[in-house]
Design a protein around this motif. Structure first.
Motif, mmCIF file in Angstrom:
data_model
loop_
_atom_site.group_PDB
_atom_site.id
_atom_site.type_symbol
_atom_site.label_atom_id
_atom_site.label_comp_id
_atom_site.label_asym_id
_atom_site.label_seq_id
_atom_site.Cartn_x
_atom_site.Cartn_y
_atom_site.Cartn_z
ATOM 1 N N GLU A 1 0.822 -1.230 0.000
ATOM 2 C CA GLU A 1 0.000 0.000 0.000
ATOM 3 C C GLU A 1 0.846 1.266 0.000
ATOM 4 O O GLU A 1 0.353 2.348 -0.376
ATOM 5 C CB GLU A 1 -0.937 0.003 1.211
ATOM 6 C CG GLU A 1 -0.257 0.187 2.567
ATOM 7 C CD GLU A 1 0.314 -1.096 3.138
ATOM 8 O OE1 GLU A 1 0.864 -1.054 4.255
ATOM 9 O OE2 GLU A 1 0.199 -2.136 2.458
ATOM 10 N N LEU A 2 2.123 1.173 0.372
ATOM 11 C CA LEU A 2 2.982 2.358 0.397
ATOM 12 C C LEU A 2 3.516 2.733 -0.986
ATOM 13 O O LEU A 2 4.004 3.857 -1.170
ATOM 14 C CB LEU A 2 4.170 2.127 1.340
ATOM 15 C CG LEU A 2 3.839 1.812 2.803
ATOM 16 C CD1 LEU A 2 5.137 1.575 3.571
ATOM 17 C CD2 LEU A 2 3.039 2.937 3.426
ATOM 18 N N LYS B 1 2.048 3.304 -3.916
ATOM 19 C CA LYS B 1 1.316 4.396 -4.557
ATOM 20 C C LYS B 1 1.635 5.734 -3.902
ATOM 21 O O LYS B 1 1.835 6.741 -4.592
ATOM 22 C CB LYS B 1 -0.187 4.109 -4.494
ATOM 23 C CG LYS B 1 -1.039 5.178 -5.144
ATOM 24 C CD LYS B 1 -2.516 4.836 -5.031
ATOM 25 C CE LYS B 1 -3.365 5.953 -5.658
ATOM 26 N NZ LYS B 1 -4.819 5.652 -5.543
ATOM 27 N N TRP B 2 1.712 5.755 -2.589
ATOM 28 C CA TRP B 2 1.994 7.013 -1.897
ATOM 29 C C TRP B 2 3.399 7.513 -2.191
ATOM 30 O O TRP B 2 3.633 8.717 -2.303
ATOM 31 C CB TRP B 2 1.809 6.821 -0.388
ATOM 32 C CG TRP B 2 0.389 6.494 0.001
ATOM 33 C CD1 TRP B 2 -0.714 6.594 -0.785
ATOM 34 C CD2 TRP B 2 -0.053 6.011 1.267
ATOM 35 N NE1 TRP B 2 -1.835 6.202 -0.103
ATOM 36 C CE2 TRP B 2 -1.465 5.840 1.172
ATOM 37 C CE3 TRP B 2 0.563 5.696 2.460
ATOM 38 C CZ2 TRP B 2 -2.235 5.374 2.231
ATOM 39 C CZ3 TRP B 2 -0.203 5.245 3.523
ATOM 40 C CH2 TRP B 2 -1.582 5.085 3.407
ATOM 41 N N GLU C 1 3.544 9.062 -5.670
ATOM 42 C CA GLU C 1 2.883 10.373 -5.696
ATOM 43 C C GLU C 1 3.550 11.380 -4.765
ATOM 44 O O GLU C 1 2.997 12.462 -4.535
ATOM 45 C CB GLU C 1 1.407 10.209 -5.315
ATOM 46 C CG GLU C 1 0.608 9.375 -6.325
ATOM 47 C CD GLU C 1 -0.833 9.162 -5.896
ATOM 48 O OE1 GLU C 1 -1.166 9.584 -4.748
ATOM 49 O OE2 GLU C 1 -1.609 8.576 -6.664
ATOM 50 N N ASP C 2 4.713 11.029 -4.213
ATOM 51 C CA ASP C 2 5.505 11.917 -3.340
ATOM 52 C C ASP C 2 4.758 12.312 -2.068
ATOM 53 O O ASP C 2 5.023 13.365 -1.483
ATOM 54 C CB ASP C 2 5.933 13.188 -4.098
ATOM 55 C CG ASP C 2 6.913 12.877 -5.214
ATOM 56 O OD1 ASP C 2 7.665 11.906 -5.081
ATOM 57 O OD2 ASP C 2 6.911 13.612 -6.222
ATOM 58 N N GLU C 3 3.851 11.469 -1.632
ATOM 59 C CA GLU C 3 3.167 11.729 -0.374
ATOM 60 C C GLU C 3 3.980 11.221 0.823
ATOM 61 O O GLU C 3 3.735 11.641 1.952
ATOM 62 C CB GLU C 3 1.786 11.063 -0.381
ATOM 63 C CG GLU C 3 0.832 11.666 -1.413
ATOM 64 C CD GLU C 3 -0.555 11.058 -1.319
ATOM 65 O OE1 GLU C 3 -0.788 10.252 -0.388
ATOM 66 O OE2 GLU C 3 -1.396 11.382 -2.174
ATOM 67 N N ILE C 4 4.926 10.339 0.564
ATOM 68 C CA ILE C 4 5.829 9.843 1.606
ATOM 69 C C ILE C 4 7.254 10.134 1.144
ATOM 70 O O ILE C 4 7.661 9.722 0.058
ATOM 71 C CB ILE C 4 5.644 8.339 1.849
ATOM 72 C CG1 ILE C 4 4.252 8.060 2.430
ATOM 73 C CG2 ILE C 4 6.716 7.813 2.791
ATOM 74 C CD1 ILE C 4 3.991 6.582 2.670
#
Length: 321
Positions: free
Chosen positions: A167-168, A170-171, A174-177
């Motif tokens: 699940e990580l 995709k994040w 998208e530079d969310e993590i």
């Protein structure tokens, strides 16, 4: 000269001109213009300039070893080199004389020989090393990829910033993590292939010790470790300590970094480190002697090669006798 102009009348002139015999001269016709001068070729000018440059080469006298006076021109003398302990002591004296910040960082510039045999070379690399004496309280953020609940719990207990599975992905795309380092267990690697181009050098890898089963060890390395990279294809610039630390600790950190750097080139191709310079944040750079700083493996291999050569000589002498 006797050709009539318009409006002029000379009786009998037409008959005389027609009756006059035609004389053909063998001389070539005169040219009303001069031939254009040939322009010299550019190549000839370049060769002449190069020849003049070669003739103007000035002779340089060999550099002198040690200055005699207190004031001298530095480019007339060879750059002095110092032992590590002596150089660190000089940096500490510079700080006292200049009244600068006593807890400033100590840096090293490492110049490498990246050449191998047959026109090959060592590719620029990056590495993380755990120093024996920490000089900063900063901690890196590390993400752990695992789908095992027990491994995830161990990662959280040892200070992982983010823990998760597929699940990580995709994040992260998208530079969310955003974290400093990524580590993973081998079981989840087939699901992390979409991150290969995104993470590049930070993609979990066994060579960089970011892929394995020992999660506490990996977290300690990347949370507390020092990261360095090769710049300009042959130079490493990194900090190794603080100036207020004991000299023994500064030297120990320096040797640890040098030994880790030397693992990226086989010792059979010769020494990896060509030049080593140490400095503080406010001081000049001091050239270090490499004796005692390079790994002893190189010296041992050299001794083995010499022993093998001696044995071959003995065999040849016995055959000749």
């Amino acid at each position: 000269a006797l050709a009539p102009r318009r409006g002029w009348i000379f009786p009998g002139l037409d008959q005389r001109v027609v009756a006059a015999p035609v004389v053909v001269s063998a001389a070539p016709p005169s040219r009303p213009y001069a031939a254009a001068a040939k322009t010299p070729k550019k190549g000839s000018q370049k060769t002449k300039q190069e020849e003049t440059k070669k003739k103007r080469v000035t002779r340089r006298w060999p550099l002198m070893s040690k200055p005699v006076d207190d004031v001298y021109l530095t480019w007339y003398y060879e750059r002095p080199s110092y032992d590590v302990e002596e150089a660190v002591g000089m940096l500490k004296k510079f700080q006292e004389l200049d009244f600068t910040y006593p807890k400033q960082y100590v840096y090293i510039n490492v110049f490498l020989d990246m050449a191998l045999q047959k026109k090959k070379k060592v590719d620029p690399f990056a590495s993380t090393v755990l120093l024996p004496h920490r000089f900063t309280d900063e901690m890196n953020k590390v993400l752990v990829f695992t789908e095992n609940e027990q491994e995830a719990e161990i990662a959280r207990e040892n200070g992982a910033a983010v823990v998760g599975g597929v699940e990580l992905v995709k994040w992260i795309l998208e530079d969310e993590i955003q974290v400093d380092f990524y580590v993973a267990v081998p079981a989840i690697m087939p699901k992390l292939i979409p991150l290969r181009n995104k993470l590049r050098r930070k993609y979990p890898n066994t060579k960089r010790n970011s892929l394995g089963h020992d999660i506490p060890k990996m977290l300690q390395l990347f949370r507390e470790g020092l990261e360095y990279t090769v710049e300009d294809e042959r130079v490493i610039k990194t900090r190794i300590a603080r100036l207020d630390m004991p000299t023994e600790q500064i030297v120990a950190n320096l040797k640890t970094v040098i030994h880790d750097i030397c693992t990226f080139k086989p010792s059979t191709y010769g020494p990896f480190v060509q030049k080593l310079v140490i400095r503080s944040s406010t001081s000049e750079g001091l050239l270090l002697n490499l004796d005692g700083l390079l790994p002893q493996v190189e010296k041992i291999e050299d001794e083995e090669e010499k022993d093998a050569e001696d044995e071959e000589k003995d065999v040849q002498e016995s055959v000749n006798t």
